[in-house]
Design a protein around this motif. Structure first.
Motif, short mmCIF file in Angstrom:
data_model
loop_
_atom_site.label_atom_id
_atom_site.label_comp_id
_atom_site.label_asym_id
_atom_site.label_seq_id
_atom_site.Cartn_x
_atom_site.Cartn_y
_atom_site.Cartn_z
N MET A 2 -5.85 18.65 -0.89
CA MET A 2 -5.02 17.76 -0.07
C MET A 2 -3.61 17.65 -0.64
SD MET A 2 -7.63 14.73 1.07
CE MET A 2 -8.01 14.24 -0.59
N MET A 3 -3.49 17.56 -1.97
CA MET A 3 -2.17 17.44 -2.59
C MET A 3 -1.33 18.69 -2.34
SD MET A 3 -0.30 15.38 -4.51
CE MET A 3 -1.52 14.30 -5.21
N THR A 18 3.92 20.59 2.87
CA THR A 18 4.53 19.95 4.04
C THR A 18 5.87 19.30 3.67
OG1 THR A 18 2.38 19.55 5.03
CG2 THR A 18 4.20 18.18 5.82
N LEU A 19 5.91 18.60 2.54
CA LEU A 19 7.17 18.00 2.09
C LEU A 19 8.22 19.07 1.80
CD1 LEU A 19 5.80 15.17 -0.21
CD2 LEU A 19 6.97 14.89 1.99
N LYS A 20 7.80 20.19 1.24
CA LYS A 20 8.72 21.30 0.96
C LYS A 20 9.32 21.84 2.26
CE LYS A 20 8.85 25.90 -1.05
NZ LYS A 20 8.37 27.11 -0.45
N GLU A 21 8.47 22.05 3.26
CA GLU A 21 8.95 22.54 4.56
C GLU A 21 9.94 21.56 5.18
OE1 GLU A 21 5.73 23.53 7.18
OE2 GLU A 21 4.75 24.75 5.64
N LEU A 22 9.62 20.27 5.13
CA LEU A 22 10.53 19.26 5.69
C LEU A 22 11.87 19.27 4.96
CD1 LEU A 22 8.04 16.29 6.15
CD2 LEU A 22 9.18 17.57 7.96
N ALA A 23 11.83 19.34 3.62
CA ALA A 23 13.07 19.33 2.83
C ALA A 23 13.89 20.58 3.10
CB ALA A 23 12.75 19.21 1.35
N GLU A 24 13.25 21.74 3.15
CA GLU A 24 13.98 22.98 3.41
C GLU A 24 14.55 23.00 4.82
OE1 GLU A 24 11.06 25.92 2.40
OE2 GLU A 24 11.64 25.92 0.28
N GLY A 25 13.80 22.48 5.79
CA GLY A 25 14.30 22.40 7.16
C GLY A 25 15.49 21.48 7.27
N LEU A 26 15.43 20.34 6.58
CA LEU A 26 16.55 19.41 6.59
C LEU A 26 17.77 20.04 5.93
CD1 LEU A 26 17.57 16.52 7.16
CD2 LEU A 26 16.72 15.88 4.90
N ALA A 27 17.58 20.71 4.80
CA ALA A 27 18.71 21.36 4.10
C ALA A 27 19.32 22.45 4.96
CB ALA A 27 18.23 21.95 2.78
N VAL A 40 20.27 23.62 -7.95
CA VAL A 40 21.11 22.91 -6.98
C VAL A 40 20.30 21.95 -6.12
CG1 VAL A 40 22.84 24.74 -6.88
CG2 VAL A 40 20.90 24.78 -5.29
N GLY A 41 18.99 21.92 -6.32
CA GLY A 41 18.12 21.06 -5.53
C GLY A 41 17.36 20.08 -6.41
N SER A 42 16.12 19.86 -6.05
CA SER A 42 15.28 18.95 -6.82
C SER A 42 13.84 19.44 -6.77
CB SER A 42 15.37 17.52 -6.28
OG SER A 42 14.97 17.48 -4.94
N ARG A 43 13.04 18.90 -7.65
CA ARG A 43 11.63 19.25 -7.72
C ARG A 43 10.84 17.95 -7.67
NH1 ARG A 43 9.12 23.60 -11.52
NH2 ARG A 43 9.86 24.71 -9.71
N LEU A 44 9.79 17.94 -6.86
CA LEU A 44 8.90 16.78 -6.77
C LEU A 44 7.70 17.05 -7.69
CD1 LEU A 44 8.05 14.08 -5.52
CD2 LEU A 44 6.99 15.39 -3.66
N VAL A 45 7.52 16.18 -8.67
CA VAL A 45 6.41 16.31 -9.62
C VAL A 45 5.43 15.18 -9.35
CG1 VAL A 45 5.78 16.31 -12.06
CG2 VAL A 45 7.94 17.34 -11.33
N VAL A 46 4.15 15.53 -9.23
CA VAL A 46 3.11 14.53 -9.01
C VAL A 46 2.19 14.53 -10.22
CG1 VAL A 46 1.23 13.77 -7.53
CG2 VAL A 46 3.18 14.95 -6.54
N LYS A 47 1.91 13.34 -10.72
CA LYS A 47 1.01 13.20 -11.87
C LYS A 47 -0.07 12.19 -11.51
CE LYS A 47 1.05 11.97 -16.76
NZ LYS A 47 1.91 11.54 -17.88
N VAL A 48 -1.32 12.59 -11.72
CA VAL A 48 -2.45 11.70 -11.48
C VAL A 48 -3.13 11.48 -12.82
CG1 VAL A 48 -4.63 11.40 -10.25
CG2 VAL A 48 -2.76 12.65 -9.16
N PRO A 97 0.82 -1.21 0.00
CA PRO A 97 0.00 0.00 0.00
C PRO A 97 0.86 1.26 0.00
CG PRO A 97 -0.26 -1.22 2.08
CD PRO A 97 0.68 -1.99 1.22
N PHE A 98 0.35 2.28 -0.67
CA PHE A 98 0.99 3.60 -0.75
C PHE A 98 -0.15 4.61 -0.83
CE2 PHE A 98 2.51 6.89 -3.82
CZ PHE A 98 3.32 7.58 -2.94
N LEU A 99 -0.39 5.33 0.29
CA LEU A 99 -1.56 6.19 0.41
C LEU A 99 -2.78 5.31 0.17
CD1 LEU A 99 -0.10 9.25 -1.55
CD2 LEU A 99 -0.13 8.94 0.92
#
Length: 110
Positions: A87-88, A94-103, A55-63, A14-16
């Protein structure tokens, strides 16, 4: 990597609300709706793909959703799309905030 010590992925897991159909560690994950949900909402797939961006990455979501169905299913799919958009957006922010905080924490520790 945003999170460490996660379980290994495998096809069929399962994934989501989806089931994993393919993945490449640190690059992409793709899933489809399980059969029970497909009967109700039509066939649907989602892919999350990381792409280099500066210098980073981009998360692309396709439905991708099945076309050509009853009018009731088309209406439900449109409503689902608007709900999913909200929701997306929250999920990606949220993922952006986590990634920026980690960086930021990694660059501060260097």
């Amino acid at each position: 990597m945003l999170l460490h010590n996660l379980p290994e992925l495998s096809v069929g897991e399962p994934f989501l609300v989806f089931q994993i159909t393919s993945f490449t560690t640190d690059e992409q994950i793709t899933g489809v709706l399980p059969e029970a949900l497909s009967r109700r909402h039509g066939h649907m797939a989602v892919s999350y793909t990381l792409r280099p961006h500066g210098v980073g990455s981009r998360l692309v979501v396709k439905v991708v959703a099945e076309t050509g169905a009853t009018s009731g299913r088309r209406l439900r799919r449109r409503l689902l799309a608007w709900g999913d958009l909200i929701m997306m957006r929250k999920q990606l922010l949220t993922l952006k905030e986590l990634a920026e905080g980690l960086a930021a924490s990694e660059s501060a520790s260097e």
